[in-house]
Design an enzyme around this catalytic site. Structure first.
Site, PDB file in Angstrom:
ATOM      1  N   LYS A 231       0.838  -1.215   0.000  1.00  0.00           N
ATOM      2  CA  LYS A 231       0.000   0.000   0.000  1.00  0.00           C
ATOM      3  C   LYS A 231       0.866   1.256   0.000  1.00  0.00           C
ATOM      4  O   LYS A 231       0.558   2.215  -0.699  1.00  0.00           O
ATOM      5  CB  LYS A 231      -0.947  -0.005   1.198  1.00  0.00           C
ATOM      6  CG  LYS A 231      -2.101  -0.973   1.001  1.00  0.00           C
ATOM      7  CD  LYS A 231      -3.038  -0.970   2.191  1.00  0.00           C
ATOM      8  CE  LYS A 231      -4.136  -2.006   1.995  1.00  0.00           C
ATOM      9  NZ  LYS A 231      -4.923  -2.193   3.205  1.00  0.00           N
TER      10      LYS A 231
ATOM     11  N   LYS B 170     -11.994  -4.143 -11.058  1.00  0.00           N
ATOM     12  CA  LYS B 170     -12.308  -2.749 -11.375  1.00  0.00           C
ATOM     13  C   LYS B 170     -11.055  -1.974 -11.746  1.00  0.00           C
ATOM     14  O   LYS B 170     -11.122  -1.018 -12.503  1.00  0.00           O
ATOM     15  CB  LYS B 170     -13.126  -2.063 -10.276  1.00  0.00           C
ATOM     16  CG  LYS B 170     -12.475  -2.022  -8.933  1.00  0.00           C
ATOM     17  CD  LYS B 170     -13.415  -1.388  -7.933  1.00  0.00           C
ATOM     18  CE  LYS B 170     -12.904  -1.506  -6.526  1.00  0.00           C
ATOM     19  NZ  LYS B 170     -12.501  -2.868  -6.114  1.00  0.00           N
TER      20      LYS B 170
ATOM     21  N   LYS C  53      -8.193 -11.384 -15.467  1.00  0.00           N
ATOM     22  CA  LYS C  53      -9.044 -11.441 -14.275  1.00  0.00           C
ATOM     23  C   LYS C  53      -9.966 -10.216 -14.249  1.00  0.00           C
ATOM     24  O   LYS C  53      -9.503  -9.091 -14.486  1.00  0.00           O
ATOM     25  CB  LYS C  53      -8.144 -11.435 -13.034  1.00  0.00           C
ATOM     26  CG  LYS C  53      -8.891 -11.314 -11.724  1.00  0.00           C
ATOM     27  CD  LYS C  53      -7.900 -11.114 -10.570  1.00  0.00           C
ATOM     28  CE  LYS C  53      -8.559 -11.119  -9.221  1.00  0.00           C
ATOM     29  NZ  LYS C  53      -9.142 -10.058  -8.614  1.00  0.00           N
TER      30      LYS C  53
END
Ligand code: ADP
Ligand code: TRP
Length: 323
Positions: free
Chosen positions: A112, A194, A191
């Site tokens: 992250k 979004k 895959k």
């Protein structure tokens, strides 16, 4: 005795059919075969969402979506994380015995930060809050994607450490990585995600769903040519909506020739619209009656707090916080 199963969902906006077949349908199944604990992890979202209006609407939207897709509050525990304040208290208690090194090894934190997310203390101690979610409900099984497996292992380590230090208090949870859940392909064959812009949305207007289905990438074989269903994106998505015998019949039409990709897409579109129609109607109803959703969440928090308060009381006693 049914197994206690827990999972947290971070609200992330528009759901697609990959989310449904890859995750939500398994949760709906767990309602019958397990004692399911399911919550919207809005305290976790606070580490990445700092717009209050957005956080509020994402939370309500996620709850509405899950209820529309078959989560039944009479058959599970269903609540919003921040409505159960005991979790934050347990998280502090656990963080006091969690070694820094355990969190320093967490991949998700490093990933992250590498993506540019603000490296707050909350982002770093995210796995401790997740351990509190799991341990406070004495959970046995946590179904998660591969990316969350390490977090469940951290929760196990923390539980073992606590039990050794203060006496048997927590159930030791296990991760469940559903290996048999196929990766649902997107409109381009990668895959569905979004982040790749290759999704078929569930709750969009029919026209937007049509646009996504008609945009499925295929080779350029003509109508009369024989086509290979196994390597075809239309077929591979359509399989999700067909019985075994319907799959065989549809595969036959590919192999025989005589069916153009336009017709195959129209067939898939019908199947998608038909499958999700009842869910969409339920979604519309809940959207127009958001007070019902709020009441369900309020009742859900009250119901789950019967469990969380019991665990927290035991923890307070064990640690000497109850004087
Ligand atoms: P996205 O990749 O669109 O950002 P999320 O990461 O928000 O999706 O995933 C939410 C849940 O849906 C996770 O449990 C994830 O494993 C599942 N999921 C998402 N996309 C797929 C897919 N294409 N196939 C199977 N499961 C998926
Ligand atoms: N971190 C999880 C995710 O991003 C959500 C989550 C929070 C969770 N607490 C949990 C999942 C406890 C399983 C168990 O997907």
């Amino acid at each position: 005795m049914k197994k206690r199963v827990l999972t947290g969902v971070q609200a992330s906006g528009t759901l697609h059919i990959g989310n449904y077949f890859g995750a939500i349908r398994q949760m709906v199944d767990h309602q019958e075969k397990s004692d399911l604990f399911l919550f919207i992890a809005n305290l976790h979202s606070l580490t990445t969402v700092s717009d209050p209006k957005l956080l509020k609407s994402l939370t309500l939207q996620a709850a509405t979506d899950l209820l529309a897709l078959g989560i039944n509050p009479d058959h599970c525990h269903f609540w919003v994380q921040s409505d159960v304040p005991e979790v934050a208290e347990l998280s502090w208690i656990l963080s006091s015995l969690t070694p820094m090194g355990l969190l320093e090894r967490a991949h998700a934190y490093k990933d992250k930060v590498a993506k540019g997310i603000h490296p707050s203390v909350g982002l770093f101690t995210y796995p401790v809050l997740m351990a509190a979610d799991i341990l406070i409900n004495q959970i046995q099984l946590v179904p998660v994607g591969k990316d969350q497996k390490q977090h469940v292992e951290i929760a196990r380590d923390i539980a073992i450490k606590f039990n050794n230090l203060y006496g048997e208090t927590f159930t030791i949870p296990e991760p469940e990585i559903p290996e048999d859940v196929a990766v649902i392909p997107g409109t381009d064959g990668q895959k569905m995600s979004k982040s790749y812009g290759n999704t078929i949305p569930i709750f969009a207007e029919d026209n937007a769903i049509k646009k996504a289905v008609m945009g499925i990438v295929t080779d350029s074989k003509g109508v009369e040519e024989s086509k290979d269903p196994e390597t075809n994106n239309i077929f591979n998505i359509c399989k999700l909506f067909l019985t075994k015998s319907e799959q065989a019949a549809f595969a036959d039409r590919f192999r025989k020739g005589g069916m153009g990709y336009g017709d195959a897409k129209k067939y898939l579109l019908e199947k998608v619209l038909e499958y999700f129609r009842p869910f969409k109607e339920k979604r519309k109803y809940l959207e127009n009656n958001s007070d019902e959703v709020e009441k369900i969440l309020e009742d859900g928090a009250m119901k789950v707090r019967r469990t969380t308060l019991k665990t927290l009381e035991a923890v307070r006693k064990a640690t000497g916080l109850r004087y």
